[in-house]
Scaffold this motif. Sequence first.
Motif, PDB file in Angstrom:
ATOM      1  N   GLU A   1      -1.739   8.352  -3.512  1.00  0.00           N
ATOM      2  CA  GLU A   1      -2.284   8.208  -2.563  1.00  0.00           C
ATOM      3  C   GLU A   1      -1.625   7.003  -1.806  1.00  0.00           C
ATOM      4  O   GLU A   1      -2.012   5.691  -2.316  1.00  0.00           O
ATOM      5  CB  GLU A   1      -3.754   8.827  -2.438  1.00  0.00           C
ATOM      6  N   THR A   2      -1.026   6.796  -0.525  1.00  0.00           N
ATOM      7  CA  THR A   2      -1.448   5.566  -0.040  1.00  0.00           C
ATOM      8  C   THR A   2      -1.681   5.247   1.666  1.00  0.00           C
ATOM      9  O   THR A   2      -1.939   6.629   2.585  1.00  0.00           O
ATOM     10  CB  THR A   2       0.375   4.937   0.479  1.00  0.00           C
ATOM     11  N   LYS A   3      -1.715   4.224   1.703  1.00  0.00           N
ATOM     12  CA  LYS A   3      -2.039   4.134   3.692  1.00  0.00           C
ATOM     13  C   LYS A   3      -0.769   4.500   4.462  1.00  0.00           C
ATOM     14  O   LYS A   3      -0.857   3.530   6.206  1.00  0.00           O
ATOM     15  CB  LYS A   3      -3.981   2.998   3.471  1.00  0.00           C
TER      16      LYS A   3
ATOM     17  N   VAL B   1       1.852   4.415   6.737  1.00  0.00           N
ATOM     18  CA  VAL B   1       2.623   5.222   7.749  1.00  0.00           C
ATOM     19  C   VAL B   1       3.344   6.113   7.775  1.00  0.00           C
ATOM     20  O   VAL B   1       3.361   7.293   7.661  1.00  0.00           O
ATOM     21  CB  VAL B   1       2.860   4.893   9.192  1.00  0.00           C
TER      22      VAL B   1
ATOM     23  N   PRO C   1       5.139   7.499   3.857  1.00  0.00           N
ATOM     24  CA  PRO C   1       5.562   7.390   2.167  1.00  0.00           C
ATOM     25  C   PRO C   1       6.846   6.821   1.424  1.00  0.00           C
ATOM     26  O   PRO C   1       7.445   7.397   2.014  1.00  0.00           O
ATOM     27  CB  PRO C   1       4.852   8.705   2.174  1.00  0.00           C
TER      28      PRO C   1
ATOM     29  N   TYR D   1       1.892  14.626   2.158  1.00  0.00           N
ATOM     30  CA  TYR D   1       2.272  13.743   3.667  1.00  0.00           C
ATOM     31  C   TYR D   1       1.731  12.715   3.151  1.00  0.00           C
ATOM     32  O   TYR D   1       2.135  11.651   3.940  1.00  0.00           O
ATOM     33  CB  TYR D   1       1.976  14.081   4.527  1.00  0.00           C
ATOM     34  N   ASN D   2       0.431  12.377   2.733  1.00  0.00           N
ATOM     35  CA  ASN D   2       0.293  10.832   2.502  1.00  0.00           C
ATOM     36  C   ASN D   2       0.395  10.192   0.893  1.00  0.00           C
ATOM     37  O   ASN D   2      -0.981   9.376   0.256  1.00  0.00           O
ATOM     38  CB  ASN D   2      -1.859  11.105   2.819  1.00  0.00           C
ATOM     39  N   CYS D   3       0.930  10.319   1.016  1.00  0.00           N
ATOM     40  CA  CYS D   3       1.243   9.424  -1.126  1.00  0.00           C
ATOM     41  C   CYS D   3       2.255   9.478  -1.418  1.00  0.00           C
ATOM     42  O   CYS D   3       3.544   9.799  -0.734  1.00  0.00           O
ATOM     43  CB  CYS D   3       1.123  11.532  -1.654  1.00  0.00           C
TER      44      CYS D   3
END
Length: 454
Positions: free
Chosen positions: A314-316, A318, A320, A348-350
């Motif tokens: 998971e990443t913060k 914008v 990935p 989409y958030n990874c």
Amino acid sequence: MAKIKNVFVCQNCGYETPKWIGKCPSCDSWNSMAEEQKNTAQDFQRAVTISSGNKPKSILNIKSSEYERFDTGISELNRVLGGGLVRGSLTLISGDPGIGKSTLLLQSASNISKKYGKVLYVSGEESEEQIKMRGDRLEVNASELYILSETNIDVIEEHVNEIQPIFVIIDSIQTLFKTSLTSAPGSVSQVRECSSDLMRLGKTKNIPFFIVAHVTKQGELAGPRVLEHMVDTVLSFEGERTEEFRILRTIKNRFGTTSEIGVFEMVNEGLKEITDPSRVFLEESSTTKEGAVVIGVMEGTRPILVEIQALVSETKAVMPRRTAVGVDNSRLNLILAVLEKKLRIPFYNCDVYVNVVGGLNIDGTYGDLGLAMALISSIKGKELSIEKSLIIGEVGLTAEVRPVSYCDRLVNEGMKMGFKNVVIPYRNREKVSVKDANVILVSSLKEALNKVFK
């Protein structure tokens, strides 16, 4: 009197223009124009003298040289060439510096000279003493192997006519020059003319030539594109200098298929053939861990099993990251889109990282299903519930698992490597008949998910 004029030639693609321009309109490269002299009368005379005076013949009356191939003594090289070295052929080999091109050619030259006769190794980059030092390391002791350090193409032709070798190696084409041209060695004009002379010499005397070519920073062949069109075979030597394995691929081959590969291992004594690549690529397999799956791919007529690994975190950010080594990036994005749309698994958030163990580049769709299972395993943090499993199949845009060709060969290779569970497309069931294995048939991604992760 011959008409001589100055032209500016692109050193990347060979585009000519009467005036200097900053950007080549053909290949869009900047500052690649170099000034060269062009002698139109001399070019016309050279084109006329190349003619050998042959007359048209019926194809039924022409003798084929298919069975007159040289055995290089290296089975992996023979496989890539289509069964051996064809007489009178021109073979171009390229690769990064230090990858092992000269080592491979010196080993094959030694084998051919011991079996067939005189071989001439021409180097424009090393002296005879330096080649001898490498030969001692490779234990080359062939009396019929002749070494020549020369860059003048006319002098090389004189030596070829004098000793009458059955095989010639040129290392490399970018170092050769022709005295009738004013441009520097490695320029478009010099490479084109020297290649033409080598082609004429090889075809008229029925001598096979092996030509080494440099590559650019992007990994493409340096010099004009016409060089690839002139030769009969183009080989590419791939791999990292820090890694021990090397892959020899065929980009063009007029005498065989372009889908075969040769696998080598770099050791102190030179290049060692890998006749069983699956065992090498799965030597330290970690398929019991999450994100690791063994897939089967076809490289020409050879089935190969490789491990594919996926890491989803998971990443913060914008945007990935999508990083793939050994897998086509567009193919990875396609699989991710199908998983998000059809199975409602959010990526989409990874950040997504995919790697093929061993440095092999996967072509085709054989590994789609295995890649999808590796991604699901990583994002869910679960291992595959089926131990020692081999996964084969293509994934379509509607999440169906489509059949693949040569599935029976891949399954048999898996059985040979000790895999007891095989996941294959349902439509491949009729072509696969294995008694000792647990064959799991799937027709969709959802069905595969339910059977692989119980």
